[in-house]
Design an enzyme around this catalytic site. Structure first.
Site: not given
Ligand code: NDP
Length: 250
Positions: A66, A158, A16, A160
């Protein structure tokens, strides 16, 4: 920014890494002399040139991957290994949000967040850790979140995923310590990025009220601590969680 060159000769992967916090981490490592590969889902409009600076562009590359797909990550890392036989540092930064109250949260929203934020870190680590083990050197930094510790209304999926990253960090820190692979987690609070720009003004104001330092973090605040964990100054730290949140969780 301090004029250090702590990472000359080192190869870094940031998932990312094409925008937001990830881009800032890429920039900071490259500024300090590292060869940096940003793995990202979508090709940015600027193509492979991430910066307006020739020196930084010469040290940084972009690869499509990915993180939720092992074969996709493996293809990208195999490509990197062709020219860089050693990869010393991995930053598991890729993350998404699909916020909703639990009663309205779909199973797909749950699965996609857990898959990107938690399984993605597992996949990238699994694909890269053999190389690090063979080198007897590795630094893995997972990007968590303050909500992984505090929880947050509307972010059950999110939080978790980010709480899971803490357990993941500590487990692999124990698993790989004997190979000199150190694993730590940096948990940002509220950072000024595209991910948070889309929040409503009300939500932003609520966040601001809960930050003792009364300002949002800049992506560089997070990059500074990530680079610290990757540096020799942190060579006796593993399995640690550091909140970079202006004092929200203390
Ligand atoms: P952004 O949304 O700005 O950037 C996230 C990056 O992750 C994007 O480049 C995105 O790619 C990439 N990404 C998403 N899914 C995948 C995937 N399956 N494979 C590869 N790349 C993917 O987020 P931030 O910079 O704000 O956040 C970075 C990290 O910091 C995340 O883990 C986030 O949870 C965490 N964090 C952020 C906070 C904040 O306030 N911003 C607070 C606490 C934690 P693409 O653009 O191609 O979709």
């Amino acid at each position: 920014m301090a004029n250090l060159k702590r990472f000359t000769g080192k190869t870094v992967i940031v998932t990312g890494g094409c925008r937001g916090i990830g881009l800032s981490i890429v920039e900071r490592f490259a500024n300090e002399g590292a060869r940096v590969f940003a793995l990202d889902y979508v090709i940015p409009e600027s193509g492979t040139q991430l910066f307006d600076n020739e020196e930084l562009n010469s040290l940084t590359s972009y690869l499509q991957a990915d993180v939720t797909k092992e074969e996709s990550v493996k293809a990208a890392i195999d490509e990197i290994l062709k020219t860089n036989p050693k990869i010393e540092i991995l930053v598991n930064n890729a993350g998404i949000t699909r916020d909703n109250l639990v009663l309205r949260m779909t199973e797909a929203d749950w699965d996609s967040v857990l898959s990107t934020n938690l399984k993605g870190a597992f996949i990238c680590t699994k694909v890269l850790v053999r190389t690090m083990m063979a080198q007897r050197f590795g630094r893995i930094i997972n990007i968590g979140s303050v909500v992984g510790t505090m929880g947050n209304i509307g972010q059950a999926n999110y939080s978790a995923s980010k709480a899971g990253l803490i357990g993941f960090t500590k487990s692999i820190a124990r698993e790989f310590a004997s190979r000199n692979i150190l694993v730590n987690c940096v948990a940002p609070g509220y950072v000024r990025t595209p991910m948070t720009e889309k929040l409503s003004d009300d939500v932003k104001q609520n966040f601001m009220n809960s930050i003792p330092l009364k300002r949002l973090a800049e992506p560089s605040d997070i990059a500074n601590v990530v680079c610290f964990f990757a540096s020799d100054d942190a060579s006796y730290l593993t399995g640690q969680l550091v909140h970079v949140d202006g004092g929200m969780a203390m």
